[in-house]
Scaffold this active site. Structure first.
Site, PDB file in Angstrom:
ATOM      1  N   SER A 179       0.832  -1.189   0.000  1.00  0.00           N
ATOM      2  CA  SER A 179       0.000   0.000   0.000  1.00  0.00           C
ATOM      3  C   SER A 179       0.871   1.245   0.000  1.00  0.00           C
ATOM      4  O   SER A 179       1.910   1.277   0.679  1.00  0.00           O
ATOM      5  CB  SER A 179      -0.904   0.027   1.240  1.00  0.00           C
ATOM      6  OG  SER A 179      -1.778  -1.084   1.257  1.00  0.00           O
ATOM      7  N   SER A 180       0.462   2.273  -0.746  1.00  0.00           N
ATOM      8  CA  SER A 180       1.140   3.567  -0.773  1.00  0.00           C
ATOM      9  C   SER A 180       2.606   3.389  -1.173  1.00  0.00           C
ATOM     10  O   SER A 180       2.896   2.977  -2.291  1.00  0.00           O
ATOM     11  CB  SER A 180       0.995   4.259   0.583  1.00  0.00           C
ATOM     12  OG  SER A 180       1.399   5.594   0.527  1.00  0.00           O
ATOM     13  N   SER A 181       3.551   3.662  -0.274  1.00  0.00           N
ATOM     14  CA  SER A 181       4.959   3.453  -0.596  1.00  0.00           C
ATOM     15  C   SER A 181       5.230   1.997  -0.966  1.00  0.00           C
ATOM     16  O   SER A 181       6.044   1.703  -1.843  1.00  0.00           O
ATOM     17  CB  SER A 181       5.831   3.855   0.595  1.00  0.00           C
ATOM     18  OG  SER A 181       7.192   3.693   0.307  1.00  0.00           O
ATOM     19  N   PHE A 203      -1.719  -1.110  -4.183  1.00  0.00           N
ATOM     20  CA  PHE A 203      -2.827  -0.311  -3.676  1.00  0.00           C
ATOM     21  C   PHE A 203      -2.374   1.128  -3.419  1.00  0.00           C
ATOM     22  O   PHE A 203      -1.555   1.372  -2.544  1.00  0.00           O
ATOM     23  CB  PHE A 203      -3.373  -0.927  -2.383  1.00  0.00           C
ATOM     24  CG  PHE A 203      -4.012  -2.277  -2.564  1.00  0.00           C
ATOM     25  CD1 PHE A 203      -5.388  -2.389  -2.685  1.00  0.00           C
ATOM     26  CD2 PHE A 203      -3.242  -3.427  -2.619  1.00  0.00           C
ATOM     27  CE1 PHE A 203      -5.996  -3.633  -2.859  1.00  0.00           C
ATOM     28  CE2 PHE A 203      -3.835  -4.677  -2.797  1.00  0.00           C
ATOM     29  CZ  PHE A 203      -5.214  -4.774  -2.918  1.00  0.00           C
ATOM     30  N   HIS A 207      -6.924   7.906   0.204  1.00  0.00           N
ATOM     31  CA  HIS A 207      -5.643   7.203   0.088  1.00  0.00           C
ATOM     32  C   HIS A 207      -5.615   5.934   0.937  1.00  0.00           C
ATOM     33  O   HIS A 207      -4.905   4.990   0.617  1.00  0.00           O
ATOM     34  CB  HIS A 207      -4.512   8.139   0.518  1.00  0.00           C
ATOM     35  CG  HIS A 207      -3.148   7.583   0.306  1.00  0.00           C
ATOM     36  ND1 HIS A 207      -2.650   7.255  -0.942  1.00  0.00           N
ATOM     37  CD2 HIS A 207      -2.154   7.286   1.194  1.00  0.00           C
ATOM     38  CE1 HIS A 207      -1.419   6.782  -0.823  1.00  0.00           C
ATOM     39  NE2 HIS A 207      -1.099   6.792   0.454  1.00  0.00           N
TER      40      HIS A 207
END
Length: 271
Positions: free
Chosen positions: A119-121, A143, A254
């Site tokens: 997720s994210s990073s 994601f 986010h």
């Protein structure tokens, strides 16, 4: 499960997890080339089958190996340096590749069933691994990330400029193929997810990711199939070919919830 944690000089932690879960992590030393000083932890569930699949699951910024392992929160993955973006050149991606290779040789992992998600990073690193190590991974599910190598163009730019503007040029360049020049094998399957109300990594990243991966796979720019309310109400799944899917989540921020069952299905793993 393999869990990797890196303490960098400014006091942030990097982490990666692999396999499925239990309660204890055991540190493993000397698992291979590790230029960014990643610490590796092993979880091996009881009753694991012979030649198991391996899932590398990478946390978001401010995450840690132990927190992500337990399902809860550090720093961000190196997804921008020349080293991490190139096959076996260095950076965090090489440490992850070393851990995967160690798991294959030491624990009998099926090398044809190695997967990545985050997720994210962690989603950014998932994209990096799909481009720089297509020989190691069979599929990835990302994601709320950005296209491969997007942040490489932002090293000297204030990050929010990259998040909101730089994405417009990322997919225009043949960046994924530059991760492993000359690679002629099968590319890993890629699945990307993004919320339309993401104010951290702009939703435009989703469109740029679609441009990037359809180019890599040689797929049309319009989806072959579109499924509304899949896997949840308000989600739209677009399939461009057998190796690429893009799912948008209407009105979701986010903090897009990880869809574990869907990712496992994409990997071909029955839970």
């Amino acid at each position: 499960m393999l869990s990797l944690t890196k303490l960098v000089t400014f006091g942030m932690l990097y982490a990666v997890c692999a396999f499925a879960a239990q309660n204890q992590l055991q540190q493993i030393n000397n698992f291979g080339s590790n230029p960014t000083n990643v610490r590796m932890y092993l979880y091996r569930p009881t009753g694991v089958v012979a030649n198991p699949a391996l899932i590398v699951a990478m946390h978001y910024c401010t995450g840690t190996a132990q927190a992500y392992f337990s399902g809860t929160h550090g720093g961000c993955w190196d997804v921008h340096t020349n080293a991490t973006l190139k096959h076996d050149a260095g950076g965090d991606s090489l440490a992850i590749a070393s851990a995967v290779r160690y798991a294959i040789t030491s624990y009998g992992v099926d090398k044809t069933r190695v997967f990545a998600t985050g997720s994210s990073s962690g989603a950014m690193m998932t994209n990096v691994l799909m481009g720089a190590y297509p020989d190691l991974f069979a599929a990835g599910s990302a994601f709320s990330g950005v296209p491969y190598a997007c942040f490489a163009w932002c090293r000297y730019v204030e990050q929010r400029v990259c998040w909101w503007h730089q994405v417009l040029v990322c997919s225009a360049m043949d960046l994924v193929r530059s991760g492993y020049p000359g690679y002629a094998g099968t590319r890993p399957k890629v699945q990307i997810w993004h919320g339309t109300s993401d104010t951290t990594l702009n939703y435009r990243n989703h469109a740029e990711g679609i441009k990037q991966w359809t180019n890599v796979f040689g797929y049309p720019s319009t989806p072959v199939t579109t499924q509304n309310n899949s896997p949840l109400n308000g989600y739209t799944r677009e399939t461009y070919g057998p190796s690429f899917q893009a799912i948008r989540a209407q009105g979701v921020s986010h903090n897009l919830p990880t869809q574990e069952r869907d990712a496992l299905t994409w990997f071909g793993i029955n839970k």
